[in-house]
Design a protein around this motif. Structure first.
Motif, PDB file in Angstrom:
ATOM      1  N   ALA A  80     -64.179  -6.114 -40.049  1.00  0.00           N
ATOM      2  CA  ALA A  80     -63.825  -7.095 -39.023  1.00  0.00           C
ATOM      3  C   ALA A  80     -62.918  -6.466 -37.961  1.00  0.00           C
ATOM      4  O   ALA A  80     -63.026  -6.784 -36.771  1.00  0.00           O
ATOM      5  CB  ALA A  80     -63.141  -8.294 -39.669  1.00  0.00           C
ATOM      6  N   TRP A  81     -62.022  -5.573 -38.381  1.00  0.00           N
ATOM      7  CA  TRP A  81     -61.134  -4.906 -37.439  1.00  0.00           C
ATOM      8  C   TRP A  81     -61.902  -3.975 -36.501  1.00  0.00           C
ATOM      9  O   TRP A  81     -61.587  -3.884 -35.304  1.00  0.00           O
ATOM     10  CB  TRP A  81     -60.076  -4.114 -38.202  1.00  0.00           C
ATOM     11  CG  TRP A  81     -59.096  -3.396 -37.315  1.00  0.00           C
ATOM     12  CD1 TRP A  81     -59.127  -2.080 -36.941  1.00  0.00           C
ATOM     13  CD2 TRP A  81     -57.954  -3.964 -36.678  1.00  0.00           C
ATOM     14  NE1 TRP A  81     -58.079  -1.793 -36.111  1.00  0.00           N
ATOM     15  CE2 TRP A  81     -57.328  -2.933 -35.925  1.00  0.00           C
ATOM     16  CE3 TRP A  81     -57.398  -5.242 -36.659  1.00  0.00           C
ATOM     17  CZ2 TRP A  81     -56.191  -3.161 -35.185  1.00  0.00           C
ATOM     18  CZ3 TRP A  81     -56.250  -5.455 -35.913  1.00  0.00           C
ATOM     19  CH2 TRP A  81     -55.657  -4.420 -35.187  1.00  0.00           C
ATOM     20  N   ALA A  91     -60.524 -11.639 -32.737  1.00  0.00           N
ATOM     21  CA  ALA A  91     -59.335 -11.956 -33.540  1.00  0.00           C
ATOM     22  C   ALA A  91     -59.636 -13.001 -34.602  1.00  0.00           C
ATOM     23  O   ALA A  91     -59.053 -12.975 -35.693  1.00  0.00           O
ATOM     24  CB  ALA A  91     -58.219 -12.450 -32.632  1.00  0.00           C
ATOM     25  N   ASP A  92     -60.568 -13.934 -34.300  1.00  0.00           N
ATOM     26  CA  ASP A  92     -60.875 -14.974 -35.287  1.00  0.00           C
ATOM     27  C   ASP A  92     -61.462 -14.365 -36.553  1.00  0.00           C
ATOM     28  O   ASP A  92     -61.124 -14.771 -37.671  1.00  0.00           O
ATOM     29  CB  ASP A  92     -61.825 -16.017 -34.698  1.00  0.00           C
ATOM     30  CG  ASP A  92     -63.130 -15.400 -34.210  1.00  0.00           C
ATOM     31  OD1 ASP A  92     -63.154 -14.198 -33.855  1.00  0.00           O
ATOM     32  OD2 ASP A  92     -64.150 -16.129 -34.180  1.00  0.00           O
ATOM     33  N   LEU A  93     -62.311 -13.358 -36.401  1.00  0.00           N
ATOM     34  CA  LEU A  93     -62.898 -12.710 -37.568  1.00  0.00           C
ATOM     35  C   LEU A  93     -61.853 -11.891 -38.329  1.00  0.00           C
ATOM     36  O   LEU A  93     -61.869 -11.850 -39.565  1.00  0.00           O
ATOM     37  CB  LEU A  93     -64.054 -11.803 -37.146  1.00  0.00           C
ATOM     38  CG  LEU A  93     -65.232 -12.473 -36.426  1.00  0.00           C
ATOM     39  CD1 LEU A  93     -66.369 -11.466 -36.237  1.00  0.00           C
ATOM     40  CD2 LEU A  93     -65.726 -13.699 -37.176  1.00  0.00           C
ATOM     41  N   VAL A  94     -60.947 -11.256 -37.594  1.00  0.00           N
ATOM     42  CA  VAL A  94     -59.912 -10.452 -38.248  1.00  0.00           C
ATOM     43  C   VAL A  94     -59.018 -11.343 -39.111  1.00  0.00           C
ATOM     44  O   VAL A  94     -58.698 -11.000 -40.257  1.00  0.00           O
ATOM     45  CB  VAL A  94     -59.071  -9.692 -37.207  1.00  0.00           C
ATOM     46  CG1 VAL A  94     -57.901  -8.985 -37.879  1.00  0.00           C
ATOM     47  CG2 VAL A  94     -59.937  -8.676 -36.468  1.00  0.00           C
ATOM     48  N   TRP A  95     -58.626 -12.502 -38.579  1.00  0.00           N
ATOM     49  CA  TRP A  95     -57.760 -13.393 -39.356  1.00  0.00           C
ATOM     50  C   TRP A  95     -58.470 -13.917 -40.596  1.00  0.00           C
ATOM     51  O   TRP A  95     -57.877 -13.978 -41.687  1.00  0.00           O
ATOM     52  CB  TRP A  95     -57.289 -14.557 -38.484  1.00  0.00           C
ATOM     53  CG  TRP A  95     -56.152 -14.206 -37.585  1.00  0.00           C
ATOM     54  CD1 TRP A  95     -56.171 -14.096 -36.224  1.00  0.00           C
ATOM     55  CD2 TRP A  95     -54.822 -13.885 -37.981  1.00  0.00           C
ATOM     56  NE1 TRP A  95     -54.945 -13.729 -35.742  1.00  0.00           N
ATOM     57  CE2 TRP A  95     -54.086 -13.597 -36.796  1.00  0.00           C
ATOM     58  CE3 TRP A  95     -54.163 -13.812 -39.207  1.00  0.00           C
ATOM     59  CZ2 TRP A  95     -52.742 -13.246 -36.824  1.00  0.00           C
ATOM     60  CZ3 TRP A  95     -52.820 -13.469 -39.236  1.00  0.00           C
ATOM     61  CH2 TRP A  95     -52.124 -13.185 -38.059  1.00  0.00           C
ATOM     62  N   ALA A 136     -63.580 -20.359 -49.464  1.00  0.00           N
ATOM     63  CA  ALA A 136     -63.743 -21.090 -48.201  1.00  0.00           C
ATOM     64  C   ALA A 136     -63.547 -20.162 -47.005  1.00  0.00           C
ATOM     65  O   ALA A 136     -64.295 -20.234 -46.016  1.00  0.00           O
ATOM     66  CB  ALA A 136     -62.766 -22.255 -48.138  1.00  0.00           C
ATOM     67  N   ALA A 137     -62.554 -19.284 -47.081  1.00  0.00           N
ATOM     68  CA  ALA A 137     -62.325 -18.326 -45.999  1.00  0.00           C
ATOM     69  C   ALA A 137     -63.503 -17.367 -45.858  1.00  0.00           C
ATOM     70  O   ALA A 137     -63.893 -17.000 -44.742  1.00  0.00           O
ATOM     71  CB  ALA A 137     -61.038 -17.540 -46.249  1.00  0.00           C
ATOM     72  N   ALA A 138     -64.093 -16.977 -46.994  1.00  0.00           N
ATOM     73  CA  ALA A 138     -65.256 -16.082 -46.952  1.00  0.00           C
ATOM     74  C   ALA A 138     -66.462 -16.783 -46.327  1.00  0.00           C
ATOM     75  O   ALA A 138     -67.216 -16.181 -45.561  1.00  0.00           O
ATOM     76  CB  ALA A 138     -65.585 -15.607 -48.364  1.00  0.00           C
ATOM     77  N   VAL A 139     -66.647 -18.065 -46.648  1.00  0.00           N
ATOM     78  CA  VAL A 139     -67.721 -18.836 -46.023  1.00  0.00           C
ATOM     79  C   VAL A 139     -67.487 -18.944 -44.521  1.00  0.00           C
ATOM     80  O   VAL A 139     -68.403 -18.758 -43.704  1.00  0.00           O
ATOM     81  CB  VAL A 139     -67.827 -20.243 -46.642  1.00  0.00           C
ATOM     82  CG1 VAL A 139     -68.844 -21.101 -45.877  1.00  0.00           C
ATOM     83  CG2 VAL A 139     -68.218 -20.168 -48.108  1.00  0.00           C
ATOM     84  N   ALA A 140     -66.250 -19.242 -44.139  1.00  0.00           N
ATOM     85  CA  ALA A 140     -65.911 -19.364 -42.721  1.00  0.00           C
ATOM     86  C   ALA A 140     -66.185 -18.059 -41.976  1.00  0.00           C
ATOM     87  O   ALA A 140     -66.708 -18.067 -40.853  1.00  0.00           O
ATOM     88  CB  ALA A 140     -64.448 -19.766 -42.568  1.00  0.00           C
ATOM     89  N   LEU A 141     -65.845 -16.936 -42.585  1.00  0.00           N
ATOM     90  CA  LEU A 141     -66.089 -15.640 -41.952  1.00  0.00           C
ATOM     91  C   LEU A 141     -67.583 -15.413 -41.750  1.00  0.00           C
ATOM     92  O   LEU A 141     -68.016 -14.975 -40.682  1.00  0.00           O
ATOM     93  CB  LEU A 141     -65.498 -14.520 -42.799  1.00  0.00           C
ATOM     94  CG  LEU A 141     -65.737 -13.100 -42.275  1.00  0.00           C
ATOM     95  CD1 LEU A 141     -65.063 -12.897 -40.927  1.00  0.00           C
ATOM     96  CD2 LEU A 141     -65.237 -12.065 -43.284  1.00  0.00           C
ATOM     97  N   GLU A 147     -71.750 -16.802 -34.885  1.00  0.00           N
ATOM     98  CA  GLU A 147     -71.488 -17.692 -33.756  1.00  0.00           C
ATOM     99  C   GLU A 147     -70.856 -16.948 -32.585  1.00  0.00           C
ATOM    100  O   GLU A 147     -70.299 -15.871 -32.750  1.00  0.00           O
ATOM    101  CB  GLU A 147     -70.536 -18.815 -34.181  1.00  0.00           C
ATOM    102  CG  GLU A 147     -71.095 -19.735 -35.245  1.00  0.00           C
ATOM    103  CD  GLU A 147     -70.109 -20.823 -35.615  1.00  0.00           C
ATOM    104  OE1 GLU A 147     -70.560 -21.929 -35.941  1.00  0.00           O
ATOM    105  OE2 GLU A 147     -68.889 -20.561 -35.565  1.00  0.00           O
ATOM    106  N   GLY A 148     -70.922 -17.595 -31.445  1.00  0.00           N
ATOM    107  CA  GLY A 148     -70.240 -17.077 -30.274  1.00  0.00           C
ATOM    108  C   GLY A 148     -68.774 -17.418 -30.303  1.00  0.00           C
ATOM    109  O   GLY A 148     -68.254 -17.961 -31.278  1.00  0.00           O
ATOM    110  N   THR A 149     -68.078 -17.138 -29.212  1.00  0.00           N
ATOM    111  CA  THR A 149     -66.632 -17.349 -29.152  1.00  0.00           C
ATOM    112  C   THR A 149     -66.265 -18.520 -28.243  1.00  0.00           C
ATOM    113  O   THR A 149     -65.090 -18.732 -27.958  1.00  0.00           O
ATOM    114  CB  THR A 149     -65.932 -16.078 -28.642  1.00  0.00           C
ATOM    115  OG1 THR A 149     -66.492 -15.712 -27.366  1.00  0.00           O
ATOM    116  CG2 THR A 149     -66.110 -14.940 -29.625  1.00  0.00           C
ATOM    117  N   GLY A 150     -67.247 -19.274 -27.805  1.00  0.00           N
ATOM    118  CA  GLY A 150     -66.970 -20.415 -26.945  1.00  0.00           C
ATOM    119  C   GLY A 150     -66.353 -21.561 -27.722  1.00  0.00           C
ATOM    120  O   GLY A 150     -66.254 -21.532 -28.952  1.00  0.00           O
TER     121      GLY A 150
END
Length: 310
Positions: A80-81, A91-95, A136-141, A147-150
């Motif tokens: 992700a980094w 940054a959303d993916l890194v977090w 849940a965090a893994a699913v979110a990632l 997805e896009g960043t909009g």
């Protein structure tokens, strides 16, 4: 990045299932010390009449699996980094990726407390709830990788989004109640460990009641999404969740009336994990951010929605 995110999700789910196997095989105190297995050995060795060597290897094997999962989580974070679509780090993916190694590290500490408190049921419940948070965090990632960043654009009416979020909250309560049932009954991790001071029949009935409520809510949501002409992917997820809850209910009653065989209880816990992943995915499917841009590409516009207009 998507494949690595899937690997992180599978690892997070896998360590939950191996942890369940430790508890249900009565191997929770197979390694009675932490971070060593025993006071005299880092690895599983020796045995006693009350603690067979196989229990030590099952518990120690789960600890080794935790090391593997942490390595996978670290790889997810590094990916992700380094991932820079359109030349910019997301940054959303890194977090979200950071939550995985951080969660696994926290689990190692909590797991040590579980062992040192001789499987105190409260700490076992905390251990489990942190696990589902990592999943849940893994699913979110995994979702955000596609997805896009909009800004998020709802694809269904606001009340249906709240409905899906409420359903996820009930799933969380159901999972927590399941840990109480296990921590009250005969499969609490070992023969002589602390248990919740509840009547097993009462907490089992409560768990079943929550399951019936969850099934009714899942049916209502699936029907409402169908009537509202929600996007096909969202509707399919809702019916899948309803089907999983139905199967889970059948397994739950079967295990109760057959005396809680450990193998069937493990299947029940695996089903609960699948339900959790599906419910989290369902909430994300109620909004859209378009398609993720590839390296060097401009973000793609969001697709049109089939949702009924407000």
């Amino acid at each position: 990045m998507r494949r690595i995110a899937v690997a992180g999700l599978l690892a997070a789910v896998g360590i939950m299932l191996t942890g369940a196997a430790v508890r249900l095989s009565q191997s929770g105190l197979g390694c009675p010390d932490w971070p060593r297995c025993t006071a005299t050995s880092i690895v599983a060795s020796g045995s006693s009449a009350a603690d067979p060597l196989v229990h030590r290897w099952i518990e120690f094997g789960n600890r080794l699996a935790g090391v593997v999962v942490f390595v996978v989580a670290a790889v997810v974070w590094a990916a992700a980094w380094r991932y820079r679509p359109a030349g910019r780090r997301r940054a959303d993916l890194v977090w979200l990726a950071t939550a995985q190694p951080a969660g696994i590290a926290a689990q190692a500490v909590i797991g040590g407390i579980v062992v040192l408190t001789k499987l105190d049921p409260v700490w076992v419940t905390v251990h489990f709830l942190v696990s589902i948070a990592v999943v849940a965090a893994a699913v979110a990632l995994r979702v955000r990788c596609t997805e896009g960043t909009g800004p998020a654009r709802p694809v269904v009416r606001p009340e249906l989004r709240w409905f899906a979020a409420g359903l996820l909250a009930v799933v969380t309560v159901m999972l927590a109640a399941g840990t109480v049932v296990t921590g009250t009954g005969p499969l609490a991790g070992a023969a002589d460990v602390p248990r919740y001071h509840f009547v097993l029949q009462d907490v089992t009935q409560l768990h079943a009641d929550i399951g019936w409520l969850l099934g009714a809510l899942a049916f209502g949501l699936a029907l409402a999404l169908r009537i509202a002409a929600a996007p096909a992917r969202l509707t399919r997820l809702s019916w899948l969740l309803l089907g999983l809850i139905g199967v889970q209910g059948i397994i739950g009653y079967a295990q109760y009336f057959t005396g809680l065989p450990a193998g069937l209880v493990w299947v029940h816990e695996a089903g609960a994990t699948v339900i959790w992943v599906t419910a989290v995915r369902l909430v994300f499917a109620t909004r859209d951010r378009g398609t993720a841009a590839g390296p060097g590409a401009a973000p793609a516009p969001a697709p049109a929605s089939r949702a009924a207009a407000g």
